[in-house]
Design an enzyme around this catalytic site. Structure first.
Site, PDB file in Angstrom:
ATOM      1  N   GLY A 174      63.246 -44.428 -19.397  1.00 42.60           N
ATOM      2  CA  GLY A 174      63.682 -44.071 -20.734  1.00 42.60           C
ATOM      3  C   GLY A 174      62.690 -44.480 -21.812  1.00 42.60           C
TER       4      GLY A 174
ATOM      5  CG  LEU B  36      65.028 -48.411 -26.347  1.00 41.37           C
ATOM      6  CD1 LEU B  36      66.414 -49.026 -26.417  1.00 41.37           C
ATOM      7  CD2 LEU B  36      64.074 -49.158 -27.265  1.00 41.37           C
TER       8      LEU B  36
ATOM      9  CE1 TYR C 225      75.967 -38.753 -19.078  1.00 41.75           C
ATOM     10  CE2 TYR C 225      75.929 -38.544 -21.473  1.00 41.75           C
ATOM     11  CZ  TYR C 225      76.121 -37.984 -20.233  1.00 41.75           C
ATOM     12  OH  TYR C 225      76.458 -36.653 -20.108  1.00 41.75           O
TER      13      TYR C 225
ATOM     14  CE1 TYR D 172      74.851 -42.740 -26.070  1.00 43.01           C
ATOM     15  CE2 TYR D 172      75.215 -43.223 -28.385  1.00 43.01           C
ATOM     16  CZ  TYR D 172      74.475 -43.370 -27.237  1.00 43.01           C
ATOM     17  OH  TYR D 172      73.350 -44.160 -27.264  1.00 43.01           O
TER      18      TYR D 172
ATOM     19  CE  LYS E 287      74.733 -46.899 -25.818  1.00 39.85           C
ATOM     20  NZ  LYS E 287      73.860 -47.762 -24.981  1.00 39.85           N
TER      21      LYS E 287
END
Length: 738
Positions: free
Chosen positions: A460, A462, A511, A575, A579
């Protein structure tokens, strides 16, 4: 029975950055800028570090700006008394890169006598004070104020420089004599920056002169500046009377301690090859034009560092020494390494027979705008032992290190095993230069066996960014792919942690497809909620630090102003829900974890972000539709990664908001990037977010504020750096491909 004399252990002192200098008609007061001037409780914070000696300001400009008859002592009364109550010994600083009240200056003939009058008043007010640094770094102050014109009186001549250094040294002698009339046990702890100068062969004469000049403060105070001294003719030739020099030589005031202030920018390199250097570093001496740059950026072997400077100072004076300022404006592990290197250098010097008494952690509360030598008010903050950007000063990892060194003389942390940036080849910015003196550098042979940091999320944005930044910061890191550590499999997580034995884990996996999550609930919650919870539990069982990420999409946008860490979450989409639940689950299992909320990534190493997409489209002349009714706080990935790593090293915990300081719509973000890139911003067409018909609802306002202190710079500053880094990365990768 035979009694043996024992050498006292090396001490760890503290110091408060307190420069109070004039630039034009403006007074730059570091005590006000850092907030220390208004926080009496800072004295207790210093005491909690375990230091027993503190360089502390009793500044002429602050106490008596309008003369002694109107002096205000209340601030220093309270703080010096508190220091004494808490068992700390102040080294009183009376002038710190300043020049006194407005009606005098460093070149004023009356300056020495007036300064001594103030010093006498200080001694009478505080007769118990026994350690003084009347004037900090007289030579450095004379250079910046009277030779280079940076500070008041903004002179630019050798004549004014000579007068400024003589005035300050004469003032120091007179001040100490006045103080000793009140307190016979008072001693002088004199500080100076003793940076070494290197050069190309044609400029060897200039380097020789500057290498003699750097000792002027101590040579004048110790009575060493005789007619045979290399600087005698220079001073006489620029207006200093021989009788005045003889008087200083015959009536010196020898420091009890030679205080060495040494920075990574202290050592300089002079190079006649102007074409290899940018315009701002070019100058001259009237005989030659040359570049004057940090030696660490030129010399491939590195610089002498504190070991070299201590050795030179001991050989020259054979007087007790102390390193009286240790600070570097850098990432946290670099700050730890620089303090560690200075401490080790002092220990080695002691082992070699030098009388080194202490090392001083400087900038306890950080400093502002020293990148410009405090000539510009840009608000650029360098944190120190404490970070003052929040509601209260926050102890950094340096505080833990200072406390350990002050109380036990030892400190260890996995990041100390790496090399400082000043020891990497990448630090060399300019053409290779000839070395003009032997150097010593510090190697870290045990770097390969340092406990690693584990990065989860190898593919990813990050994860790749953390891997790149850790390599640049020489932090040992291991990257875990999903095949090696499936976060939703407790057995896989436990196995990976047991194999790698990390001191910290960064969870950069998850995700990320916000719209797909609306129709793939199970996968989103599995990756974003269940996985981090399992990882947190495993880290908790092993005492491992954890950093994980959340999102601005945990908020509804109804607030209409920037959200801070303690605001209630109310996500609008799947989403955001995943989180928000992850935040709770992680902190319940591991309260020491760091949860970073962030927003709208853009970075130079990843083309899959909004800013990069806009620039590609505009570069081809293609219009872009972007919402102008949805406001975010964009985040430059390198800033995010650097700051998150600092917080992890600082042993921080809880929820943090990290985003570049600004609030813009998506359309405005695109236009700002376009303007800075020289592209047509009118091709960005603002629209209502609803017209894009995306499956997941977005908040109209998810800007991230903070109650824990803004740690990332402004958006335009970030965009400028992004464009430069993106161009460099593109050039490097295209060259590698060829």
């Amino acid at each position: 029975m035979t009694l043996r004399a024992t050498t006292p252990p090396l001490e760890l002192w503290g110091g408060v950055e307190c420069t109070c200098n004039r630039v034009g008609n403006s007074l730059f007061d570091q005590l006000d800028r850092s907030g220390h001037a208004g926080r009496m409780e800072d004295i207790e914070r210093i005491a909690a570090l375990g230091v027993t000696v503190v360089r502390y300001p009793v500044l002429w400009e602050r106490v008596a700006p309008d003369g002694l008859t109107r002096a205000s002592w209340s601030w220093t009364d309270a703080r010096l008394t508190k220091l004494l109550e808490l068992g700390m010994t102040p080294i009183a600083g009376l002038l710190h890169h300043g020049s006194g009240p407005h009606d005098t200056s460093l070149v004023d003939p009356a300056f020495p006598a007036r300064f001594a009058e103030y010093a006498a008043a200080v001694a009478q007010r505080y007769p118990w004070l026994t350690r003084y640094t009347p004037i900090n770094e007289p030579l450095t102050t004379a250079r910046f104020s009277a030779l280079y014109g940076h500070w008041y009186p903004h002179a630019r001549s050798d004549r004014d420089f000579a007068r400024a250094i003589i005035n300050q040294c004469r003032a120091t002698v007179l001040a100490m004599r006045a103080i000793r009339e009140v307190q016979p046990d008072a001693v002088l702890v004199q500080t100076e920056d003793l940076g070494r100068v290197y050069s190309t062969p044609p400029l060897a004469y200039q380097a020789r002169m500057e290498n003699e000049r750097r000792w002027l403060t101590f040579d004048l105070l110790t009575g060493s500046l005789t007619p045979q001294h290399a600087m005698w003719d220079y001073l006489v030739g620029h207006g200093i009377g021989e009788a005045e020099l003889h008087a200083l030589c015959e009536d010196p005031y020898v420091p009890a301690i030679i205080g060495v202030n040494h920075y990574l920018t202290s050592d300089r390199y002079l190079d006649h090859r102007l074409d290899e250097y940018p315009e701002p570093v070019r100058g001259g001496n009237g005989r030659h034009q040359y570049a004057d740059v940090e030696a660490v950026r030129v010399l491939p072997e590195g610089i002498a560092g504190p070991s070299g400077i201590l050795a030179e100072a001991w050989d020259r004076y054979r007087r007790p020494l102390a390193i009286t300022e240790v600070h570097v404006g850098a990432t946290r592990e670099q700050q730890l390494r620089w303090l560690g290197e200075s401490w080790a250098a002092a220990q080695r010097a002691r082992d070699g027979g030098a009388d080194v008494r202490a090392v001083t952690a400087w900038s306890l509360f950080g400093s502002y705008d020293w990148h410009s030598l405090v000539t510009r008010d840009e608000g650029l903050y360098e944190s120190g032992v404490f970070d003052v950007r929040g509601s209260t000063p926050r102890p950094t990892a340096l505080a833990t290190m200072v406390r350990a060194l002050a109380t036990t003389g030892h400190y260890d942390h996995p990041v100390l095993r790496g090399r400082g940036w000043w020891q990497h080849d990448a630090r060399v910015l300019y053409g290779l230069a000839d070395r003009s003196a032997p150097l010593d550098t510090v190697s870290h042979p045990d770097a390969d066996i340092a406990p690693p940091m584990l990065i989860v999320g190898a593919t990813g944005t990050l994860g790749r960014a953390f891997a790149r930044v850790c390599a640049a910061r020489d932090i040992v890191a291991r990257i875990c792919s999903r095949d090696e550590m499936e976060l939703t499999d407790p057995q896989a997580v436990n196995g990976a942690l047991d194999r790698h034995q990390p001191w910290a884990v960064i969870n950069a996996a998850g995700y990320v497809r916000v719209d797909d999550a609306e129709r793939d609930h199970a996968a989103c919650f599995r990756d974003n909620t269940d996985g981090p919870a399992i990882l947190a539990a495993a880290c908790a069982a092993r005492g491992i630090r954890l950093l994980t990420f959340s999102s601005d999409l945990v908020f509804s946008g109804a607030r209409g102003k920037p959200y801070v860490e303690s605001d209630a979450v109310q996500p609008l989409n799947v989403y955001g829900q995943s989180k928000a639940m992850a935040e709770r689950a992680v902190l319940e299992r591991l309260p020491s974890a760091i949860v970073v909320r962030t927003s709208a990534f853009f970075g130079p190493w990843d083309e899959y972000n909004f800013v990069a997409g806009v620039l590609r489209s505009l570069d081809s002349g293609t219009p872009v539709a972007a919402p102008d009714d949805q406001f975010v706080s964009p985040t430059y990935v390198p800033d995010l990664v650097d700051t998150a790593l600092d917080l992890l090293i600082d042993d921080e915990s809880g929820i943090w908001h990290l985003a570049n300081a600004d609030a813009v719509s998506w359309a405005e973000l695109g236009r700002r990037a376009a303007l800075l890139a020289g592209l047509d911003p009118t091709l960005i067409q603002g629209c209502a977010g609803a017209t894009l018909r995306r499956p997941a609802a977005r908040p109209c306002y998810s800007v991230l504020g903070t109650e824990r202190g803004q740690r990332l710079p402004g958006l335009d500053h970030a965009l400028h750096r992004y464009l430069a880094a993106r161009a460099a990365f593109t050039l490097a990768t295209s060259g590698a491909a060829q």
